[in-house]
Every structure is written in structure tokens, then in C-alpha cells.
Motif scaffolding. Sequence first.
Motif, short mmCIF file in Angstrom:
data_model
loop_
_atom_site.label_atom_id
_atom_site.label_comp_id
_atom_site.label_asym_id
_atom_site.label_seq_id
_atom_site.Cartn_x
_atom_site.Cartn_y
_atom_site.Cartn_z
N ALA A 229 28.35 58.48 36.17
CA ALA A 229 29.32 59.86 36.14
C ALA A 229 30.61 59.83 35.98
CB ALA A 229 29.02 59.96 37.69
N ASP A 230 31.30 60.99 35.46
CA ASP A 230 32.50 61.05 35.49
C ASP A 230 32.98 61.50 36.82
OD1 ASP A 230 33.21 60.65 32.60
OD2 ASP A 230 31.78 62.36 32.49
N HIS A 231 32.34 62.32 37.46
CA HIS A 231 32.62 63.06 38.70
C HIS A 231 31.25 63.12 39.62
CE1 HIS A 231 35.06 65.72 41.15
NE2 HIS A 231 34.11 66.48 41.32
N VAL A 232 31.16 62.50 40.88
CA VAL A 232 30.51 62.86 41.91
C VAL A 232 30.67 63.59 42.96
CG1 VAL A 232 29.18 61.41 43.61
CG2 VAL A 232 29.75 60.31 41.57
N ILE A 233 29.50 64.37 43.26
CA ILE A 233 29.60 65.47 44.28
C ILE A 233 28.63 65.04 45.57
CG2 ILE A 233 28.97 67.81 45.04
CD1 ILE A 233 30.04 68.63 42.10
N PHE A 234 29.16 64.96 46.80
CA PHE A 234 28.08 64.79 47.83
C PHE A 234 27.89 66.05 48.66
CE2 PHE A 234 27.92 63.89 52.35
CZ PHE A 234 26.63 63.57 52.48
N GLN A 248 35.86 56.67 44.02
CA GLN A 248 36.34 57.25 45.49
C GLN A 248 35.29 57.33 46.04
OE1 GLN A 248 38.69 60.94 45.22
NE2 GLN A 248 37.85 61.57 46.88
N ILE A 249 34.16 58.14 45.75
CA ILE A 249 33.01 58.43 46.53
C ILE A 249 32.33 57.38 47.24
CG2 ILE A 249 30.72 59.52 46.65
CD1 ILE A 249 33.27 61.35 46.42
N PHE A 250 32.20 56.32 46.29
CA PHE A 250 31.51 54.95 46.54
C PHE A 250 32.28 54.01 47.24
CE2 PHE A 250 28.67 56.89 43.28
CZ PHE A 250 27.60 57.02 44.02
N ASP A 251 33.52 53.71 46.78
CA ASP A 251 34.18 52.73 47.51
C ASP A 251 35.12 53.16 48.56
OD1 ASP A 251 33.08 51.20 45.71
OD2 ASP A 251 34.47 51.40 44.39
N HIS A 252 35.71 54.45 48.45
CA HIS A 252 36.67 54.77 49.81
C HIS A 252 36.32 56.29 50.21
CE1 HIS A 252 39.03 51.46 48.51
NE2 HIS A 252 38.90 51.70 47.11
N THR A 258 29.85 61.66 54.49
CA THR A 258 29.61 60.84 53.07
C THR A 258 29.45 59.16 53.79
OG1 THR A 258 31.30 62.40 52.04
CG2 THR A 258 30.58 60.57 50.89
N ARG A 259 30.26 58.90 54.39
CA ARG A 259 30.36 57.41 54.91
C ARG A 259 28.83 56.91 55.21
NH1 ARG A 259 35.87 58.05 56.04
NH2 ARG A 259 35.46 58.44 58.31
#
Length: 266
Positions: A229-234, A248-252, A258-259
Amino acid sequence: MDIQQANGNGIDGGTDMVRAEKIVKRFGNLLVLNGVDLSVKAGQVVVIIGPSGSGKTTLLRCINHLEKIDSGRIYVQGQLVGYREVNGRIVEESEANIARMRSQIGFVFQRFNLFPHMTALENIIEAPIHVLHRSRSDAIETAMILLSKVGLEDKANAYPHKLSGGQQQRVAIARALAMNPKLMLFDEATSALDPELVGEVLKVMRQLAEEGMTMVVVTHEMGFAREVADHVIFMDKASIVEQGPPEQIFDHPENERTRNFLRMIL
């Protein structure tokens, strides 16, 4: 339908392959999309993650007007999806024009949706011949190239019941590509597959991403989301909760929802 009200800013979607503005969708009293905005640049891979029932699949289906929105606007390549403006009002587009727009958007479903009475080759050439009016010989030539691309050139004459789930899904991808789409939508394309077959489908999807295909992917495959992915949306509870680059989404992740989601599945 209150579709006009969402476009107060005058954005025409021209800079994006996909632009959704303030999308609202209800099924009866159930709010499925609650003011969702989405922007997808040409050549970008956008992956949508989130729990079941969060609105992910419905958002995909709204992009090519398989589901009608209740308010908001969706553009693909700057063109309003499903509707047109007449004297400043929004009216529903004709079925012919909706079909024409859909022909430029490939959609790969969770269930492969192949015609059971047709071979792999026949499944792939059906739409190019009848929708694009390609000659049969030209459609077959393209189909064989696409079957080779997905590693199934030796299965051209096989019927779906003779193919594994992973093979059927790869035929479904080839079928979508045969229409030469500008955009590919994937709705949990691997979730109906046995675990050992998931990799062969993700490999094809990775290849498409590397070739620059614009893709919007709903998936539970977090490794794919992180790597491709270039960009992830939750999404959760009909809304986009958080979005950004995969690292950012997966690590921070910034949002507690989301967490919690990632903590449960990773």
C-alpha cells in the motif's frame, strides 16, 4: 435523494482517479457510511482495513455504483459516478452510461463469480466481445496473454469447477483486466481461499501494483497492506477513523480504536 448538498466546495475530482466526498449510505435504518471522504491518486494503491461491518465493502460498491449513495458525490477520473448535472440539479445517469463507466473499473469480488458453464478463456472474453465489441480473435489473443500473466495459460479450457479457489480468483482478475480498466477494486479477494492459496493471488496483486495499476483494496492481509500500500485507511462504525502511510498506521497508530484493532489481529 439529497446528493447535492455535499459539494459545497466545488471540487470536481479532476486531480484524482477516485474522489469521494461526504458519502452517506444507509440500509434502512442502519447507517453504513457516515460522511466518508476518499482520495485516490492515479497509480496509487490504497488499502482499506477494519473490522467486519465497518463499511469497507459498501464503500467499494458505491465507487462503481453497485450501491446507490444517499448523499455526497463520487468521481472517477473527474466524472460523477451514477449521476449527472442537469440545470444545476443532480439526476440519476442512464443505465447505458453507468455501464460504460463500470466497464473502466475492474471489480474482483470475494466470491469469484465466474460463469460455471464457461471455460476460463470464455469467462475472460465474454465482456470484451459483448461490451467493448472486440473481435473474437483479438479477445482470445488478449485473454491468453492475461492467463499467462496470472500463471494459468495451461488452464484456458478448464471449467471453474476444475480449478482451485486460487486459480478461479486469478481467472477473475484476468477477466477484470481484459476490459483494460483504469481502476481496480478488490473486495477481500483472498478471504474465501484456503490459506495455502492466498499467496498466489497476492502475488498477482503485487505485480499489478508494481506495474502502476490504480487499486483500492479491502483486505484482512496485513502483510500485503504493509508491503504494497501507498496509503492505508482504517474504518470502523461507518467512518474513516485514521489514515496514512503504512508505516504510520501499523507502527505508530494515533487512534485508540486503530491500536486496539491491530493489537487483536497482528
